[in-house]
Design a protein around this motif. Structure first.
Motif, PDB file in Angstrom:
ATOM      1  N   THR A  56       0.839  -1.195   0.000  1.00  0.00           N
ATOM      2  CA  THR A  56       0.000   0.000   0.000  1.00  0.00           C
ATOM      3  C   THR A  56       0.879   1.251   0.000  1.00  0.00           C
ATOM      4  OG1 THR A  56      -0.088   0.200   2.405  1.00  0.00           O
ATOM      5  CG2 THR A  56      -1.755  -1.220   1.347  1.00  0.00           C
ATOM      6  N   VAL A  57       0.251   2.391  -0.270  1.00  0.00           N
ATOM      7  CA  VAL A  57       0.961   3.664  -0.236  1.00  0.00           C
ATOM      8  C   VAL A  57       1.585   3.879   1.134  1.00  0.00           C
ATOM      9  CG1 VAL A  57       0.617   6.172  -0.255  1.00  0.00           C
ATOM     10  CG2 VAL A  57      -0.384   4.754  -2.062  1.00  0.00           C
ATOM     11  N   ARG A  58       0.835   3.632   2.195  1.00  0.00           N
ATOM     12  CA  ARG A  58       1.366   3.822   3.545  1.00  0.00           C
ATOM     13  C   ARG A  58       2.577   2.935   3.787  1.00  0.00           C
ATOM     14  NH1 ARG A  58      -0.696   6.197   7.864  1.00  0.00           N
ATOM     15  NH2 ARG A  58      -2.795   6.281   6.955  1.00  0.00           N
ATOM     16  N   GLU A  59       2.514   1.687   3.336  1.00  0.00           N
ATOM     17  CA  GLU A  59       3.631   0.763   3.538  1.00  0.00           C
ATOM     18  C   GLU A  59       4.878   1.217   2.782  1.00  0.00           C
ATOM     19  OE1 GLU A  59       1.068  -3.370   4.256  1.00  0.00           O
ATOM     20  OE2 GLU A  59       1.646  -2.755   2.234  1.00  0.00           O
ATOM     21  N   VAL A  60       4.686   1.759   1.580  1.00  0.00           N
ATOM     22  CA  VAL A  60       5.828   2.253   0.815  1.00  0.00           C
ATOM     23  C   VAL A  60       6.471   3.444   1.530  1.00  0.00           C
ATOM     24  CG1 VAL A  60       6.551   3.376  -1.331  1.00  0.00           C
ATOM     25  CG2 VAL A  60       5.004   1.420  -1.406  1.00  0.00           C
ATOM     26  N   VAL A  61       5.646   4.371   2.011  1.00  0.00           N
ATOM     27  CA  VAL A  61       6.178   5.544   2.700  1.00  0.00           C
ATOM     28  C   VAL A  61       6.880   5.143   3.993  1.00  0.00           C
ATOM     29  CG1 VAL A  61       5.586   7.728   3.814  1.00  0.00           C
ATOM     30  CG2 VAL A  61       4.496   7.095   1.650  1.00  0.00           C
ATOM     31  N   VAL A  62       6.260   4.262   4.760  1.00  0.00           N
ATOM     32  CA  VAL A  62       6.856   3.794   6.016  1.00  0.00           C
ATOM     33  C   VAL A  62       8.184   3.096   5.774  1.00  0.00           C
ATOM     34  CG1 VAL A  62       6.590   2.064   7.853  1.00  0.00           C
ATOM     35  CG2 VAL A  62       4.750   3.670   7.378  1.00  0.00           C
ATOM     36  N   SER A  63       8.318   2.425   4.631  1.00  0.00           N
ATOM     37  CA  SER A  63       9.565   1.704   4.354  1.00  0.00           C
ATOM     38  C   SER A  63      10.758   2.641   4.316  1.00  0.00           C
ATOM     39  CB  SER A  63       9.456   0.931   3.034  1.00  0.00           C
ATOM     40  OG  SER A  63       9.453   1.815   1.913  1.00  0.00           O
ATOM     41  N   GLY A  64      10.510   3.953   4.090  1.00  0.00           N
ATOM     42  CA  GLY A  64      11.601   4.911   4.114  1.00  0.00           C
ATOM     43  C   GLY A  64      12.204   5.108   5.488  1.00  0.00           C
ATOM     44  N   LEU A  65      11.534   4.615   6.536  1.00  0.00           N
ATOM     45  CA  LEU A  65      12.044   4.739   7.905  1.00  0.00           C
ATOM     46  C   LEU A  65      13.001   3.608   8.265  1.00  0.00           C
ATOM     47  CD1 LEU A  65       8.708   5.710   9.665  1.00  0.00           C
ATOM     48  CD2 LEU A  65      10.673   7.196   9.326  1.00  0.00           C
TER      49      LEU A  65
END
Length: 264
Positions: A104-113
């Motif tokens: 998901t979009v949220r999972e992709v963004v969170v992966s940056g952490l």
């Protein structure tokens, strides 16, 4: 009123140091004997014709491609031993995704952490707030639960921008970041990164074909040329830094415009 000498000295330390750098594809030179340094709080615009080596240079800086010759240092450390990759945000050139890609979009963004040093750590409330801030900053919070493969190219690019911004990196490397994004969102994006450069201690290295933006913010003349590559540089050394720490505040004035000009 002058700034403290200690801060002034730190502000001029190298973030990227390039010495005698060369790269060739199948023995055909692309970059030859490049010498260049990016200082803390520089904003560097990289311009060059197709085939000049712009993307190749960025890929070498983030460790995806090895140079044929020469040395790259990140924050003073040789790239071969550099491990603090969470200090760097990177947005590559827009590329199409497999529509079946499950994240998901949220999972992709969170992966940056996540980095190699903290790949399996549990997310904290602070982490989740950073993700929400990044989604909000790029005006994609309404897409958070959609699978990224279902999005348009412009929407995908904003997701990757949010992923690069989520850690509030010290260095942000952008390769044609606004390709496929509508004009209003481009304006909002440039507004945001200029604010971040001026007030948030972030160093930028960006490839762009938007000469109006480059010349308006960075000046009409490059400070360095190497082969077909041109480097435009603006240094930010503001006395008053922004008290806000989230990403979204710098877009508040443009929020309505951004919401009304979303490209689907």
């Amino acid at each position: 009123m002058s700034q403290p000498d200690l801060f002034t000295a730190a502000c001029h330390e190298d973030v990227i140091t390039i010495r005698d750098l060369s790269f060739a594809y199948d023995h055909k030179p692309v970059i030859e004997n490049l010498q260049f340094s990016v200082k803390q709080r520089d904003f560097v615009g990289l311009i060059g014709s197709n085939g000049a080596g712009k993307t190749t240079l960025l890929r070498m800086i983030v460790g995806l491609v090895k140079p044929t010759e020469g040395e790259i240092r990140l924050f003073g450390e040789p790239i071969t031993t550099f491990r603090d990759w969470e200090r760097i945000g990177y947005v590559p050139q827009k590329s199409s995704l497999n529509p079946l890609f499950p994240a998901t979009v949220r999972e992709v963004v969170v992966s940056g952490l996540y980095g190699k040093k903290n790949l399996f750590r549990r997310l904290t409330k602070t982490d989740l707030q950073k993700c929400d801030d990044a989604l909000h900053a790029m005006s994609i919070e309404d897409l958070a639960e959609k699978r990224i493969g279902q999005l348009s190219g412009g929407q995908q690019q904003r997701v990757f921008l949010a992923r690069a911004l989520v850690n509030n990196p010290d260095l942000l490397i952008l390769d044609e970041p606004t390709v496929g994004i509508d004009i209003e969102t481009q304006q909002g994006f440039f507004h945001m990164i200029k604010h971040m450069h001026q007030h948030h201690h972030i160093t930028f290295l960006m490839v762009s074909h938007d000469m109006d933006m480059i010349e308006t913010y960075l000046g009409k003349e490059p400070v360095e040329r190497s082969g077909k590559l041109k480097f435009y540089v603006k240094h930010s050394h503001e006395i008053e830094d922004c008290r806000e720490t989230d990403l979204a505040h710098s877009l508040k004035d443009l929020r309505i415009k951004l919401q009304s000009h979303v490209t689907y």
